[in-house]
Write a protein that holds these residues in place. Structure first.
Motif, mmCIF file in Angstrom:
data_model
loop_
_atom_site.group_PDB
_atom_site.id
_atom_site.type_symbol
_atom_site.label_atom_id
_atom_site.label_comp_id
_atom_site.label_asym_id
_atom_site.label_seq_id
_atom_site.Cartn_x
_atom_site.Cartn_y
_atom_site.Cartn_z
ATOM 1 N N VAL A 127 -8.396 3.709 4.098
ATOM 2 C CA VAL A 127 -7.987 5.050 4.866
ATOM 3 C C VAL A 127 -7.473 5.823 3.568
ATOM 4 O O VAL A 127 -7.797 7.031 3.612
ATOM 5 N N LEU A 128 -6.703 5.424 2.709
ATOM 6 C CA LEU A 128 -6.021 6.336 1.702
ATOM 7 C C LEU A 128 -7.283 7.014 0.720
ATOM 8 O O LEU A 128 -7.143 8.124 0.560
ATOM 9 N N LYS A 129 -8.334 6.070 0.479
ATOM 10 C CA LYS A 129 -9.436 6.699 -0.219
ATOM 11 C C LYS A 129 -10.184 7.677 0.748
ATOM 12 O O LYS A 129 -10.695 8.915 0.231
ATOM 13 N N LYS A 130 -10.544 7.445 1.855
ATOM 14 C CA LYS A 130 -11.436 8.081 2.787
ATOM 15 C C LYS A 130 -10.791 9.474 3.325
ATOM 16 O O LYS A 130 -11.627 10.636 3.154
ATOM 17 N N PHE A 131 -9.536 9.457 3.548
ATOM 18 C CA PHE A 131 -8.970 10.617 4.114
ATOM 19 C C PHE A 131 -8.019 11.260 3.223
ATOM 20 O O PHE A 131 -7.663 12.466 3.439
ATOM 21 N N TYR A 132 -7.587 10.851 2.307
ATOM 22 C CA TYR A 132 -6.683 11.403 1.267
ATOM 23 C C TYR A 132 -7.131 11.282 -0.369
ATOM 24 O O TYR A 132 -6.350 12.219 -1.089
ATOM 25 N N GLY A 133 -8.149 10.683 -0.705
ATOM 26 C CA GLY A 133 -8.631 10.749 -1.971
ATOM 27 C C GLY A 133 -8.103 10.053 -2.891
ATOM 28 O O GLY A 133 -7.671 10.318 -4.030
ATOM 29 N N ILE A 134 -7.022 8.816 -2.314
ATOM 30 C CA ILE A 134 -6.497 8.149 -3.273
ATOM 31 C C ILE A 134 -6.787 6.760 -3.235
ATOM 32 O O ILE A 134 -7.253 5.959 -2.349
ATOM 33 N N GLU A 135 -6.985 6.472 -4.647
ATOM 34 C CA GLU A 135 -7.732 5.183 -4.776
ATOM 35 C C GLU A 135 -6.528 4.104 -5.149
ATOM 36 O O GLU A 135 -6.011 4.261 -6.194
ATOM 37 N N PHE A 136 -6.728 3.006 -4.391
ATOM 38 C CA PHE A 136 -5.654 1.816 -4.860
ATOM 39 C C PHE A 136 -6.579 0.733 -5.298
ATOM 40 O O PHE A 136 -7.706 0.617 -5.162
ATOM 41 N N PRO A 137 -5.909 -0.297 -6.153
ATOM 42 C CA PRO A 137 -7.035 -1.504 -6.631
ATOM 43 C C PRO A 137 -7.205 -2.062 -5.707
ATOM 44 O O PRO A 137 -6.609 -2.372 -4.820
ATOM 45 N N GLU A 138 -7.987 -3.065 -6.103
ATOM 46 C CA GLU A 138 -8.538 -4.251 -5.312
ATOM 47 C C GLU A 138 -7.391 -5.471 -5.274
ATOM 48 O O GLU A 138 -6.869 -5.561 -6.361
ATOM 49 N N ASP A 139 -7.507 -6.032 -4.243
ATOM 50 C CA ASP A 139 -6.384 -7.157 -4.140
ATOM 51 C C ASP A 139 -6.921 -8.331 -4.879
ATOM 52 O O ASP A 139 -8.077 -8.790 -4.616
ATOM 53 N N PRO A 140 -6.366 -8.745 -5.870
ATOM 54 C CA PRO A 140 -6.781 -10.122 -6.484
ATOM 55 C C PRO A 140 -7.019 -11.183 -6.101
ATOM 56 O O PRO A 140 -7.430 -12.435 -6.477
ATOM 57 N N GLY A 141 -6.155 -11.376 -4.749
ATOM 58 C CA GLY A 141 -6.064 -12.454 -4.053
ATOM 59 C C GLY A 141 -4.847 -13.340 -4.173
ATOM 60 O O GLY A 141 -4.405 -13.216 -5.456
ATOM 61 N N ARG A 142 -4.556 -14.292 -3.357
ATOM 62 C CA ARG A 142 -3.375 -15.074 -3.367
ATOM 63 C C ARG A 142 -3.322 -16.212 -4.498
ATOM 64 O O ARG A 142 -2.032 -16.442 -5.120
ATOM 65 N N GLU A 143 -4.470 -16.494 -4.826
ATOM 66 C CA GLU A 143 -4.540 -17.673 -5.818
ATOM 67 C C GLU A 143 -4.373 -16.944 -7.227
ATOM 68 O O GLU A 143 -3.621 -17.531 -8.157
ATOM 69 N N GLU A 144 -4.659 -15.513 -7.361
ATOM 70 C CA GLU A 144 -4.211 -15.178 -8.639
ATOM 71 C C GLU A 144 -2.844 -14.519 -8.655
ATOM 72 O O GLU A 144 -2.152 -14.491 -9.540
ATOM 73 N N LEU A 145 -2.544 -13.887 -7.595
ATOM 74 C CA LEU A 145 -1.197 -13.217 -7.490
ATOM 75 C C LEU A 145 -0.638 -13.512 -6.070
ATOM 76 O O LEU A 145 -0.755 -12.789 -5.003
ATOM 77 N N PHE A 146 0.169 -14.790 -6.032
ATOM 78 C CA PHE A 146 0.686 -15.355 -4.739
ATOM 79 C C PHE A 146 1.609 -14.220 -4.150
ATOM 80 O O PHE A 146 1.847 -14.066 -3.023
ATOM 81 N N SER A 147 2.533 -13.800 -5.002
ATOM 82 C CA SER A 147 3.712 -12.712 -4.297
ATOM 83 C C SER A 147 3.161 -11.476 -3.812
ATOM 84 O O SER A 147 3.611 -11.007 -2.897
ATOM 85 N N GLY A 148 1.989 -11.144 -4.311
ATOM 86 C CA GLY A 148 1.374 -9.777 -4.097
ATOM 87 C C GLY A 148 1.941 -8.683 -4.780
ATOM 88 O O GLY A 148 1.469 -7.581 -4.740
ATOM 89 N N HIS A 149 2.974 -8.889 -5.516
ATOM 90 C CA HIS A 149 3.795 -7.714 -6.298
ATOM 91 C C HIS A 149 2.597 -7.400 -7.427
ATOM 92 O O HIS A 149 2.252 -8.094 -8.368
ATOM 93 N N VAL A 150 2.772 -6.036 -7.561
ATOM 94 C CA VAL A 150 1.583 -5.341 -8.626
ATOM 95 C C VAL A 150 2.244 -5.731 -10.011
ATOM 96 O O VAL A 150 1.381 -6.011 -10.741
ATOM 97 N N ASP A 151 3.597 -5.473 -10.022
ATOM 98 C CA ASP A 151 4.029 -5.904 -11.344
ATOM 99 C C ASP A 151 5.520 -6.581 -11.282
ATOM 100 O O ASP A 151 5.881 -6.690 -10.241
ATOM 101 N N ARG A 152 5.711 -7.349 -12.319
ATOM 102 C CA ARG A 152 7.147 -8.192 -12.318
ATOM 103 C C ARG A 152 8.473 -7.362 -11.913
ATOM 104 O O ARG A 152 9.112 -8.229 -11.318
ATOM 105 N N GLU A 153 8.475 -6.219 -12.319
ATOM 106 C CA GLU A 153 9.608 -5.442 -12.189
ATOM 107 C C GLU A 153 9.834 -5.262 -10.566
ATOM 108 O O GLU A 153 10.998 -5.462 -10.212
ATOM 109 N N GLN A 154 8.767 -5.018 -9.977
ATOM 110 C CA GLN A 154 8.843 -4.717 -8.560
ATOM 111 C C GLN A 154 9.156 -5.904 -7.762
ATOM 112 O O GLN A 154 9.862 -6.043 -6.747
ATOM 113 N N ALA A 155 8.570 -7.084 -8.363
ATOM 114 C CA ALA A 155 8.999 -8.311 -7.545
ATOM 115 C C ALA A 155 10.373 -8.533 -7.699
ATOM 116 O O ALA A 155 11.105 -9.425 -6.726
#
Length: 246
Positions: free
Chosen positions: A215-243
């Motif tokens: 939705v962000l890309k189609k209607f607002y032109g905002i591109e977010f990254p692909e989810d790397p998946g739970r095995e690679e990033l269990f918490s889902g937080h993009v960076d350690r500081e946010q976590a």
């Protein structure tokens, strides 16, 4: 107290509201999983210690779209995105945004709790957490009572989508348990997608992320990254500081 009667959202929300008014802890269902919530500072401290959650981590506010509109401050485009996702598409979203300190619910937090649920001038609120949370927040909103909390699990173990999967000490900490069975959004991540709408940055990959990303890309032109998946990033937080914050 565990509710064992057939589901009745209005009745169950009223019971939870009364527990929160009496400074208790409630274990409640959301569309993305089960959460522990409270309003009283002492109850929130117990909630944190039971979860073994580090004290520097923040409380999240449980809200709805109406409360978001009253408390958060966003430019028209960002406000349009929140409405599109939570109202038009019925998607749960964690909204981090600047807030109005003069709002009665914010004032009722008091300085200590306010510092524990805000970060860098933003407050994170779960918007559109499902029918039960919607009903509960309506009651709390009318009473100008803040509802804060976290996922119902030992910290770091991942949000649970069934009561039976929640650690016994977490269930025992609650003064009331509302069991609505398996929650709606459990794959691929049973947690809320969190977006910092002030900076328009992704904080955490979560439920319905693929929908939000599209939705962000189609209607607002905002591109977010692909989810790397739970095995690679269990918490889902993009960076350690946010976590360490959300």
């Amino acid at each position: 107290m565990k509710l064992t009667d057939p589901i009745n959202v209005h009745r169950d929300a009223q019971r939870v509201f009364e527990v929160l008014q009496n400074k208790g802890i409630a274990l409640i269902p959301g569309s993305i999983g089960y959460g522990l919530v409270a309003s009283d500072p002492t109850a929130l401290d117990k909630l944190f210690s039971t979860k073994r959650r580090k004290p520097h981590k923040k409380h999240a506010m449980i809200g709805n779209y109406a409360l978001h509109q009253e408390i958060h401050i966003l430019p028209p485009r960002e406000e349009s995105i929140v409405k599109t996702l939570t109202i038009d598409l019925d998607v749960p979203v964690g909204v981090a945004a600047p807030f109005r300190p003069e709002h009665p619910i914010i004032r009722n937090l008091g300085p200590e709790l306010l510092s524990r649920c805000t970060h860098d001038g933003t407050l994170s609120m779960l918007v559109n957490g499902g029918p039960f949370q919607e009903e509960l927040i309506k009651l709390c909103h009318e009473a100008n009572m803040p509802v804060l909390g976290s996922s119902a699990n030992i910290s770091g173990s991942g949000m649970k989508v069934r009561i039976e999967d929640i650690e016994p000490e977490i269930v025992a900490a609650a003064d009331i348990v509302v069991d609505y069975g398996k929650r709606t959004f459990s794959e691929p991540r049973a947690s809320s997608t969190i977006i910092n709408f002030r900076d328009m940055k992704l904080v955490r990959y979560g439920a319905c992320y693929d929908v939000i990303q599209d939705v962000l890309k189609k209607f607002y032109g905002i591109e977010f990254p692909e989810d790397p998946g739970r095995e690679e990033l269990f918490s889902g937080h993009v960076d350690r500081e946010q976590a360490t914050v959300y």
